[in-house]
Design a protein around this motif. Structure first.
Motif, PDB file in Angstrom:
ATOM      1  N   UNK A 105       0.804  -1.227   0.000  1.00 45.91           N
ATOM      2  CA  UNK A 105       0.000   0.000   0.000  1.00 45.91           C
ATOM      3  C   UNK A 105       0.837   1.278   0.000  1.00 45.91           C
ATOM      4  N   UNK A 106       1.828   1.378   0.893  1.00 48.57           N
ATOM      5  CA  UNK A 106       2.585   2.628   1.003  1.00 48.57           C
ATOM      6  C   UNK A 106       3.419   2.914  -0.249  1.00 48.57           C
ATOM      7  N   UNK A 107       4.258   1.982  -0.747  1.00 53.84           N
ATOM      8  CA  UNK A 107       5.020   2.295  -1.969  1.00 53.84           C
ATOM      9  C   UNK A 107       4.156   2.522  -3.191  1.00 53.84           C
ATOM     10  N   UNK A 108       2.943   1.960  -3.201  1.00 53.94           N
ATOM     11  CA  UNK A 108       2.042   2.180  -4.341  1.00 53.94           C
ATOM     12  C   UNK A 108       1.337   3.531  -4.246  1.00 53.94           C
ATOM     13  N   UNK A 109       0.985   3.951  -3.039  1.00 50.81           N
ATOM     14  CA  UNK A 109       0.119   5.124  -2.874  1.00 50.81           C
ATOM     15  C   UNK A 109       0.854   6.433  -2.584  1.00 50.81           C
ATOM     16  N   UNK A 110       2.046   6.386  -1.975  1.00 53.49           N
ATOM     17  CA  UNK A 110       2.640   7.611  -1.443  1.00 53.49           C
ATOM     18  C   UNK A 110       2.932   8.665  -2.517  1.00 53.49           C
ATOM     19  N   UNK A 111       3.154   8.263  -3.757  1.00 56.98           N
ATOM     20  CA  UNK A 111       3.422   9.229  -4.817  1.00 56.98           C
ATOM     21  C   UNK A 111       2.178   9.543  -5.638  1.00 56.98           C
ATOM     22  N   UNK A 112       1.056   8.909  -5.308  1.00 55.42           N
ATOM     23  CA  UNK A 112      -0.170   9.102  -6.084  1.00 55.42           C
ATOM     24  C   UNK A 112      -1.168  10.031  -5.398  1.00 55.42           C
ATOM     25  N   UNK A 113      -0.954  10.326  -4.129  1.00 55.44           N
ATOM     26  CA  UNK A 113      -1.859  11.210  -3.395  1.00 55.44           C
ATOM     27  C   UNK A 113      -1.145  12.527  -3.109  1.00 55.44           C
ATOM     28  N   UNK A 114      -1.935  13.570  -2.896  1.00 56.42           N
ATOM     29  CA  UNK A 114      -1.377  14.902  -2.613  1.00 56.42           C
ATOM     30  C   UNK A 114      -1.942  15.397  -1.284  1.00 56.42           C
ATOM     31  N   UNK A 115      -1.060  15.792  -0.390  1.00 53.12           N
ATOM     32  CA  UNK A 115      -1.456  16.321   0.917  1.00 53.12           C
ATOM     33  C   UNK A 115      -1.988  17.740   0.736  1.00 53.12           C
ATOM     34  N   UNK A 116      -3.001  18.102   1.504  1.00 55.39           N
ATOM     35  CA  UNK A 116      -3.528  19.460   1.439  1.00 55.39           C
ATOM     36  C   UNK A 116      -2.443  20.458   1.843  1.00 55.39           C
ATOM     37  N   UNK A 117      -2.473  21.665   1.296  1.00 56.40           N
ATOM     38  CA  UNK A 117      -1.423  22.652   1.609  1.00 56.40           C
ATOM     39  C   UNK A 117      -1.288  22.935   3.102  1.00 56.40           C
ATOM     40  N   UNK A 118      -2.440  22.944   3.816  1.00 56.29           N
ATOM     41  CA  UNK A 118      -2.380  23.237   5.251  1.00 56.29           C
ATOM     42  C   UNK A 118      -1.592  22.175   6.005  1.00 56.29           C
ATOM     43  N   UNK A 119      -1.849  20.906   5.685  1.00 53.91           N
ATOM     44  CA  UNK A 119      -1.139  19.821   6.369  1.00 53.91           C
ATOM     45  C   UNK A 119       0.318  19.738   5.921  1.00 53.91           C
TER      46      UNK A 119
END
Length: 364
Positions: A328-342
């Motif tokens: 899950x982590x190596x597949x997802x970490x580059x595919x999601x974007x954290x909100x600017x505030x976080x």
């Protein structure tokens, strides 16, 4: 970090051992096989798919690479899993942590074609894909293939080239073909792209767009070695006495054997409740208030394929929740974007994905 912890949901999560025991098919599987580590040495069930040769091939590759590379077992496992799942990998780490040499050693252990492309700001798409050259003798244009025409392609510092050159990889990474002057050229299979990038140096670099990142099955983060590993690295370098590291590697697996292993991985069994588990994780990334962009269906397919690869590497012909968690982590970490505030608070995508995995109930 307390404000996005979901303690109520965590309290309902059973232990990993219980989950794996309950999710395994109704073969004779002992509780010792509940984790990938245990399954390597103590497999007491009968597989419906013979994975003996695949396991031996994986062990040989690891043995060859470990002659040169010290530590980095997680990276090597994910690189092998990427090959078995027929996917591409993006390797990120500071300079000097063996990103490039690991890819070269992996290619050397396989009897396949290998090419390396150094991305630079002045690199053009034709420098990668190839170009049509006019043949004076035949009075016609002839297509000269570029370095992308290989089984394994190492792209060094992929973020050094501008968007126009990066976009040249879109079609070939997804469809294993390129289109030049209206003509389609198929890649020879297997076709794997391994790319590296430096996360600390930003001058003269071009950030990879989301569409480009989504083509990579894994994003692999590499850390510094610990003290013992650093000492071992120095001792091995001293023992080389000027010899080349790559000469220590013996070639084992052929092109045909790799394709055979990829076909075996596609046959790995996954139960319907585990498919729903993957879907639950993906949907939670889309509904998470700390993520500006969630994961796409391509991400769920990537988890499915890579979890099968991890299961096969561990000698099982079925997927467990631990395989899905590992992917899950190596597949997802580059595919999601954290909100600017976080992001301003220092929250990373990896931390949020871990929270999501802990919050989603593991199927029984």
């Amino acid at each position: 970090m307390e404000e996005f912890n979901n303690e109520d949901k965590k309290n309902h999560i059973p232990s990993d051992a219980e989950n794996t025991e309950n999710s395994a098919p109704t073969n004779d599987v002992t509780s010792d096989n509940a984790t990938p580590e245990a399954s390597d040495d103590n497999v007491n069930f009968t597989n419906r798919i013979d994975l003996t040769e695949l396991q031996q091939g994986v062990a040989q590759i690891k043995s060859e690479i470990s002659k040169v590379i010290v530590g980095q077992k997680g990276m090597i496992d994910m690189l092998i899993a990427a090959i078995l799942a027929n996917g591409h990998a993006l390797i990120e780490g500071v300079p000097g942590v063996a990103k490039t040499i690991s890819a070269r050693l992996l290619a050397k252990s396989l009897a396949i074609d290998f090419s390396r492309i150094q991305f630079t700001p002045d690199l053009m798409p034709s420098d990668i894909l190839g170009t049509s050259v006019f043949d004076m003798k035949k009075s016609e244009f002839e297509f000269k293939k570029g370095p992308i025409f290989s089984n394994m392609v190492l792209i060094d510092e992929i973020n050094r080239a501008p968007a126009k050159t990066q976009a040249a990889l879109f079609e070939v990474m997804e469809e294993r073909q390129i289109t030049i002057d209206g003509n389609k050229y198929q890649m020879s299979l297997p076709f794997i792209v391994l790319a590296t990038q430096n996360p600390v140096e930003q001058e003269g670099t071009y950030r990879l767009p989301e569409a480009q990142l989504d083509r990579f099955l894994f994003k692999i983060d590499i850390d510094y070695p610990n003290l013992e590993e650093e000492i071992e690295i120095l001792n091995r370098e001293h023992d080389l006495k000027g010899n080349k590291k790559i000469n220590q590697i013996t070639t084992y697996l052929s092109q045909e054997k790799i394709k055979e292993f990829q076909d075996l991985v596609n046959q790995i069994i996954i139960e319907s409740h585990l498919i729903k588990y993957i879907a639950d994780i993906i949907v939670n990334t889309r509904n998470n208030p700390f993520l500006y962009l969630g994961a796409s269906p391509r991400a769920s397919i990537a988890i499915l394929k890579s979890s099968k690869a991890f299961a096969a590497m561990n000698g099982r012909d079925f997927v467990t929740p631990e395989d899905i968690k590992q992917a899950a982590i190596p597949v997802l970490q580059h595919r999601v974007i954290v909100t600017p505030e976080r992001e301003l608070e220092g929250v990373t995508s990896k931390q949020i994905i871990k929270q999501i995995i802990e919050a989603v109930e593991i199927p029984r």
